[in-house]
Design an enzyme around this catalytic site. Sequence first.
Site, PDB file in Angstrom:
ATOM      1  N   ASP A  88       0.977  -1.240  -0.145  1.00  0.00           N
ATOM      2  CA  ASP A  88       0.019  -0.131   0.087  1.00  0.00           C
ATOM      3  C   ASP A  88       1.005   1.146  -0.052  1.00  0.00           C
ATOM      4  O   ASP A  88       2.016   1.360   0.332  1.00  0.00           O
ATOM      5  CB  ASP A  88      -0.855   0.152   1.291  1.00  0.00           C
ATOM      6  CG  ASP A  88      -2.089  -0.932   1.346  1.00  0.00           C
ATOM      7  OD1 ASP A  88      -2.068  -1.576   0.338  1.00  0.00           O
ATOM      8  OD2 ASP A  88      -2.858  -0.779   2.168  1.00  0.00           O
ATOM      9  N   HIS A 144       5.113  -7.409   0.179  1.00  0.00           N
ATOM     10  CA  HIS A 144       4.697  -8.379  -0.525  1.00  0.00           C
ATOM     11  C   HIS A 144       5.288  -8.726  -1.951  1.00  0.00           C
ATOM     12  O   HIS A 144       5.796  -7.855  -2.610  1.00  0.00           O
ATOM     13  CB  HIS A 144       3.212  -8.873  -0.857  1.00  0.00           C
ATOM     14  CG  HIS A 144       2.271  -8.837   0.616  1.00  0.00           C
ATOM     15  ND1 HIS A 144       1.512  -9.838   0.680  1.00  0.00           N
ATOM     16  CD2 HIS A 144       2.479  -8.131   1.575  1.00  0.00           C
ATOM     17  CE1 HIS A 144       1.121  -9.802   1.822  1.00  0.00           C
ATOM     18  NE2 HIS A 144       1.522  -8.670   2.352  1.00  0.00           N
ATOM     19  N   SER A 247       8.258   3.597   5.260  1.00  0.00           N
ATOM     20  CA  SER A 247       9.457   3.890   4.535  1.00  0.00           C
ATOM     21  C   SER A 247       9.051   3.752   2.963  1.00  0.00           C
ATOM     22  O   SER A 247       8.119   3.856   2.706  1.00  0.00           O
ATOM     23  CB  SER A 247      10.778   2.964   4.865  1.00  0.00           C
ATOM     24  OG  SER A 247      11.656   3.414   4.296  1.00  0.00           O
TER      25      SER A 247
END
Length: 280
Positions: A88, A144, A247
């Site tokens: 995201d 991911h 980050s």
Amino acid sequence: MSLTTALTYALPHRLLSSMARSLAYSDDPRVSRWLIDTVTRKFNVNLDEAANPDPRSYATFNQFFTRALKPGARVADADPRSLVMPADGRISQLGRIEAGRIFQAKGQSFTAAELLGSDEDAKPYNDGLYATVYLSPRDYHRVHMPWTGTLRETVHVPGRLFSVGPAAVNGVPRLFARNERLVCHFDTSFGPMVSVMVGALLVSGVETVWSGEEIPAYGDRITRKDYRGQGIQLERFAEMARFNYGSTVIVLLPPGVAEFAPQLGAESPVQLGQALAKLR
């Protein structure tokens, strides 16, 4: 140099990050609840999609920050030829690696060799693609796999801990090639692929699913770990790693294997699992 950029240079990065780590792992409920309440309110965190939506159930701020999502909150793009978004966040930049350089912001760029830690590691990505995704404090903080890959090697590159917020990205030259980072090399069906986990100010660690905590410990030299022959394969859309505070993750692809999803551009908000690129 702007005042904001000057302050970015002047801050005691490691001291502040060490303090943030101590607070993030504190199990004192007065500390954890205050941090969770403050971040939830300030950044409008959506806990409805969390596997555990009760903020009082997290023993530490770090447990809250690295929370899992409920099943089905994110799904992989239905096209089996799509590489999926690794996290995201927001696209900081994406494009082609031209003359070995990666665009950071107006007037700012760095080389793939600087980012990865060596000229040899960068060679497979000459004229390839890069995508830089910024995770803000409100986002889901697990990273991911864009595509199924077998882990070949990780490279821990020591460096600074500048903020990776928009002001710093615009003001600090070669920021992503200067901050501490973990470079993860994978072998895939289309060739090599790299995911780079970039540390930042107040980031109290990076953890991988195969090795646990990788950053810190803070080092003063490049450290390589060879995973060839260990059979560590991660499927497309599977969790790879997590940031213990917000980050940036940078994905590099070799030339000629894929094209970016046409709707993506700088500043595009993105979600884990949506199409990043499609194999040719």
